[in-house]
Design a protein around this motif. Sequence first.
Motif, PDB file in Angstrom:
ATOM      1  N   PRO A  54       0.805  -1.225   0.000  1.00  0.00           N
ATOM      2  CA  PRO A  54       0.000   0.000   0.000  1.00  0.00           C
ATOM      3  C   PRO A  54       0.841   1.280   0.000  1.00  0.00           C
ATOM      4  O   PRO A  54       0.391   2.314  -0.498  1.00  0.00           O
ATOM      5  CB  PRO A  54      -0.815  -0.118   1.296  1.00  0.00           C
ATOM      6  N   GLN A  55       2.061   1.201   0.544  1.00  0.00           N
ATOM      7  CA  GLN A  55       2.900   2.399   0.629  1.00  0.00           C
ATOM      8  C   GLN A  55       3.263   2.959  -0.740  1.00  0.00           C
ATOM      9  O   GLN A  55       3.654   4.123  -0.858  1.00  0.00           O
ATOM     10  CB  GLN A  55       4.186   2.071   1.402  1.00  0.00           C
ATOM     11  N   GLN A  79       1.049   2.808  -3.355  1.00  0.00           N
ATOM     12  CA  GLN A  79      -0.194   3.011  -4.083  1.00  0.00           C
ATOM     13  C   GLN A  79      -0.681   4.450  -3.963  1.00  0.00           C
ATOM     14  O   GLN A  79      -0.358   5.168  -3.021  1.00  0.00           O
ATOM     15  CB  GLN A  79      -1.274   2.062  -3.549  1.00  0.00           C
ATOM     16  N   PRO A  88      -3.588   5.982  -3.066  1.00  0.00           N
ATOM     17  CA  PRO A  88      -4.232   6.540  -1.873  1.00  0.00           C
ATOM     18  C   PRO A  88      -3.251   6.832  -0.738  1.00  0.00           C
ATOM     19  O   PRO A  88      -3.307   7.902  -0.117  1.00  0.00           O
ATOM     20  CB  PRO A  88      -5.241   5.452  -1.476  1.00  0.00           C
ATOM     21  N   THR A  89      -2.341   5.895  -0.457  1.00  0.00           N
ATOM     22  CA  THR A  89      -1.387   6.105   0.633  1.00  0.00           C
ATOM     23  C   THR A  89      -0.407   7.215   0.300  1.00  0.00           C
ATOM     24  O   THR A  89      -0.038   8.030   1.175  1.00  0.00           O
ATOM     25  CB  THR A  89      -0.636   4.799   0.948  1.00  0.00           C
ATOM     26  N   TYR A 100      -6.215  -1.016   0.836  1.00  0.00           N
ATOM     27  CA  TYR A 100      -5.863  -0.626   2.204  1.00  0.00           C
ATOM     28  C   TYR A 100      -5.199   0.743   2.177  1.00  0.00           C
ATOM     29  O   TYR A 100      -4.252   0.980   1.412  1.00  0.00           O
ATOM     30  CB  TYR A 100      -4.909  -1.640   2.832  1.00  0.00           C
ATOM     31  N   CYS A 101      -5.714   1.656   3.012  1.00  0.00           N
ATOM     32  CA  CYS A 101      -5.093   2.979   3.130  1.00  0.00           C
ATOM     33  C   CYS A 101      -5.366   3.528   4.518  1.00  0.00           C
ATOM     34  O   CYS A 101      -6.494   3.923   4.829  1.00  0.00           O
ATOM     35  CB  CYS A 101      -5.630   3.927   2.063  1.00  0.00           C
ATOM     36  N   ALA A 113      -7.452   7.094   5.280  1.00  0.00           N
ATOM     37  CA  ALA A 113      -8.523   7.421   4.334  1.00  0.00           C
ATOM     38  C   ALA A 113      -9.881   7.360   5.027  1.00  0.00           C
ATOM     39  O   ALA A 113     -10.088   6.599   5.968  1.00  0.00           O
ATOM     40  CB  ALA A 113      -8.506   6.461   3.154  1.00  0.00           C
ATOM     41  N   THR A 131       3.593   6.328  -8.370  1.00  0.00           N
ATOM     42  CA  THR A 131       3.194   5.009  -7.913  1.00  0.00           C
ATOM     43  C   THR A 131       4.216   3.969  -8.374  1.00  0.00           C
ATOM     44  O   THR A 131       5.056   4.235  -9.244  1.00  0.00           O
ATOM     45  CB  THR A 131       1.819   4.636  -8.452  1.00  0.00           C
TER      46      THR A 131
END
Length: 398
Positions: free
Chosen positions: A232-233, A235, A237-238, A258-259, A262, A390
Amino acid sequence: MKKRVIVLILDSLGVGVMADAKKYHPEDEGANTFYHILNTTPLKIPNLERFGINKILNHPRLKRIDNNIASYGIMNLMHHGADSFEGHNEIMGSKPKKAYLAPFVDNIQEVKIALETEGYQVSIPDTNLPYLLVNDFVIVADNIETDYGQIYNVSAPLDYIPFEDVLKIGQSVRKNVKVNRVIALGGECVTSKHFQQSVERRADGLVGLNSPKSNVYKKGYQVRHLGFGISPQKQLPTLAIKAGLEVSLIGKMQDVIYCDGAKKFPGVDTDRVMRDITNEMDSVKNGLIAATVQETDLAGHAQDPKRYANRIELVDEYLTEIIDRMTDQDILIISADHGNDPIIGHSQHTREKTFLLAYQKQLAPVYVGERRTLSDIAATAADYLGIEPTENGTTFLG
């Protein structure tokens, strides 16, 4: 300057079979979800027509508008198969990893020993129908609603065990298998006995809980998808949260992405998902709103093109309000994660390319070509928001 990116995914609305499907998914040959829905229903989508969808579909019943208002293109799947979890994580900028494919029975003893080592009570109640029963309530077995050997489910009746404990068991299973996904899920007002009576073997040999039959979805449903090789780091959103931006994840998007940090809005009903988007457009001033309409995919699984068309029409109606609420600094990106052709002859996902529509009031629409990966959505959003790139994908802003 404050900017917003709105990403809207119409789950499973593919636009034509991938070139490699003939080799790996021969049962999908000829699939074209969007085109076949247009063939079999009186689907009316005036906003998507204005955006330029028929420059992608080339369907005789739709208008081909030369002065379309959105940029457009086609996206290929980089992930193997046609999977919502992998598709969404690819959309958000992850580079897909090739996962191990195997029925749960191939890993059952290893997982049993690992769970027992962590202090759980584990049994195999029926050797002719092999699954694990953990602490008398939790069933670990194949996911029998998806492709062979891709996903294991960790299912529980939540009146007897907290979901947090189910998730811990799921995380233990995740550590000891290399399949694409482990799903921890549970529901209320169902008994452990009914759960066990809902375990069955499907035609290809997979053994698992028949989730609809078990009633797990009816009340208090909770779910967490645990992917293989997902960071997730890296991606969108994160990375947006890390840059101090606001992030809202809506519908199935918050189930599979997963974030930490958010705002999350669970929901399956399409009207609710679209209302959450418009409400968040009043709230989020600088950042990302990402949402998934899931009922399209459910209609595909039910092989119900009329229901599928109805859900697309509802989304199209809401696009009027979304466009009206957009500022000159907003970008709206609409796409899908794979196909699920309701008339192809089976009820599973189909390995299809997806459409790409990108609307920004001040940017002239262009053809952005055929993209190599769904991650180009996240790469473009990160580029526009001015944040760290990303892991995967190439921006099409230029």
